[in-house]
Design an enzyme around this catalytic site. Structure first.
Site, PDB file in Angstrom:
ATOM      1  N   GLU A 156       0.606  -1.325  -0.179  1.00  0.00           N
ATOM      2  CA  GLU A 156      -0.141   0.026   0.058  1.00  0.00           C
ATOM      3  C   GLU A 156       0.638   1.242   0.082  1.00  0.00           C
ATOM      4  O   GLU A 156       0.225   2.397  -0.190  1.00  0.00           O
ATOM      5  CB  GLU A 156      -1.012   0.137   1.311  1.00  0.00           C
ATOM      6  CG  GLU A 156      -0.355   0.343   2.444  1.00  0.00           C
ATOM      7  CD  GLU A 156      -1.204   1.190   3.206  1.00  0.00           C
ATOM      8  OE1 GLU A 156      -2.274   1.641   2.804  1.00  0.00           O
ATOM      9  OE2 GLU A 156      -0.932   1.822   4.308  1.00  0.00           O
ATOM     10  N   ASN A 157       2.049   1.288   0.254  1.00  0.00           N
ATOM     11  CA  ASN A 157       2.900   2.270   0.210  1.00  0.00           C
ATOM     12  C   ASN A 157       3.874   2.380  -1.080  1.00  0.00           C
ATOM     13  O   ASN A 157       5.078   3.134  -0.876  1.00  0.00           O
ATOM     14  CB  ASN A 157       3.597   2.686   1.691  1.00  0.00           C
ATOM     15  CG  ASN A 157       2.688   2.855   2.590  1.00  0.00           C
ATOM     16  OD1 ASN A 157       2.888   2.261   3.557  1.00  0.00           O
ATOM     17  ND2 ASN A 157       1.914   4.007   2.501  1.00  0.00           N
TER      18      ASN A 157
ATOM     19  N   HIS B 178      -4.455   3.430   2.862  1.00  0.00           N
ATOM     20  CA  HIS B 178      -4.148   4.181   1.680  1.00  0.00           C
ATOM     21  C   HIS B 178      -4.390   3.320   0.413  1.00  0.00           C
ATOM     22  O   HIS B 178      -3.765   3.793  -0.686  1.00  0.00           O
ATOM     23  CB  HIS B 178      -2.491   4.598   1.505  1.00  0.00           C
ATOM     24  CG  HIS B 178      -2.099   5.634   2.599  1.00  0.00           C
ATOM     25  ND1 HIS B 178      -2.358   6.980   2.519  1.00  0.00           N
ATOM     26  CD2 HIS B 178      -1.372   5.131   3.767  1.00  0.00           C
ATOM     27  CE1 HIS B 178      -1.941   7.469   3.737  1.00  0.00           C
ATOM     28  NE2 HIS B 178      -1.415   6.498   4.502  1.00  0.00           N
TER      29      HIS B 178
ATOM     30  N   HIS C 128      -3.979  -4.206   9.647  1.00  0.00           N
ATOM     31  CA  HIS C 128      -3.763  -2.906   9.258  1.00  0.00           C
ATOM     32  C   HIS C 128      -4.205  -1.895  10.383  1.00  0.00           C
ATOM     33  O   HIS C 128      -5.139  -1.245  10.099  1.00  0.00           O
ATOM     34  CB  HIS C 128      -3.796  -2.580   7.770  1.00  0.00           C
ATOM     35  CG  HIS C 128      -2.826  -1.457   7.273  1.00  0.00           C
ATOM     36  ND1 HIS C 128      -1.871  -1.757   6.777  1.00  0.00           N
ATOM     37  CD2 HIS C 128      -3.267  -0.275   7.045  1.00  0.00           C
ATOM     38  CE1 HIS C 128      -1.200  -0.910   6.311  1.00  0.00           C
ATOM     39  NE2 HIS C 128      -2.025   0.274   6.484  1.00  0.00           N
TER      40      HIS C 128
END
Length: 282
Positions: A39-40, A68, A154
């Site tokens: 996700e990053n 995100h 998460h």
């Protein structure tokens, strides 16, 4: 089954580490199934479709997301079209894609992968993760419908992650935390057979502030004012995560080992240390 989970891929450095090293780890550790939190991976904020394809082509079987999940707008369409993308179950009732799915593994085995978002200290309110994961686990019981089940929790709070581990104990093979980018040292097998780690850490440059170039985060802490945009650090990256070996018949964990491969962060878990600081599972 031999499972590998890798924590939040952070920017270009994290992507490069995955593309350069994951295939070798799959071979050397005889991995059956690999889940990567991506996700990053795109500039430290979300995951683009192109970068998702890069991680999948590099050897990930499934990519999980996080809070995100849809920062990169093309993920709105890509998550619908690509079944190997798992977004949080409790992100939104109208979010595209799936929050859980059963996947095929070698030898006709089945693996459930699911992700939930925590509520404590998060920037926006999300639905209760415990009630979100409950029907998923009931629909795919270990040793009956699936041979293994992995839950990516998460969130910020370590207590909330631990509570999720115990909530899923005996019903999931693995509960692993993501989001903080800081790996914890509490890998264990819970009483009913679930492998647990509070946070897998990130796949990125640890000579940083949680993956970002140090200068701007330090400036904001010291002055309380922004001076520039955050940019991901691009030094040598460490692959951080968790290796779990499970029993195919019951889905319970038999072995759990923290993974710290290359970069600045070295492993201190049981096992033998190979080139680049990788802890080698038995």
């Amino acid at each position: 089954m031999r499972l590998l989970f890798l924590g939040d891929v952070m920017g270009r450095a994290g992507r490069a580490a995955i593309t350069e090293r994951l295939a070798k780890l799959r071979t050397d550790w005889r991995l059956d199934f690999v889940v990567v939190n991506g996700e990053n991976a795109t500039n430290g904020a979300g995951l683009s479709a192109d970068h998702a394809k890069t991680l999948l082509d590099a050897g990930a079987d499934v990519l999980t997301l996080g809070d995100h999940a849809f920062d990169q707008k093309d993920m709105l369409q890509f998550a619908e079209a690509e079944p190997r993308i798992i977004r949080p179950l409790n992100f939104s009732k109208t979010a595209p894609g799936r929050g859980a799915r059963v996947f095929n593994a070698p030898g006709g085995r089945k693996v459930l992968v699911a992700q939930v978002l925590g509520q404590v200290f998060m920037k926006r309110p999300f639905d209760d993760p415990f009630s979100a994961i409950e029907p998923v686990l009931k629909a795919a019981p270990l040793g009956v419908q699936v041979n293994a089940a992995l839950v990516d929790m998460h969130c910020e709070a370590t207590s909330e992650k631990m509570a999720m581990g115990h909530w899923c104990d005996g019903r999931a093979s693995v509960v692993v935390g993501t989001h903080t980018h800081v790996p914890t040292a509490d890998a264990m097998i819970l009483p009913r057979g679930t492998a647990y780690l509070t946070d897998a850490g990130m796949c990125g440059d640890y000579n940083s502030v949680i993956g970002m170039d140090k200068a701007e985060p330090m400036n904001r802490f010291i002055t309380g004012m922004p001076k520039a945009r955050f940019t991901p650090a691009n030094g040598p990256a460490t692959l951080s995560g968790l290796f779990v070996r499970t029993d195919d018949a019951t889905g319970r964990a038999l072995e759990v080992t923290m993974v710290r491969d290359g970069g600045a962060l070295q492993a201190a878990a049981p096992g033998t240390t190979g080139a680049g600081g990788a802890t080698t599972p038995t």
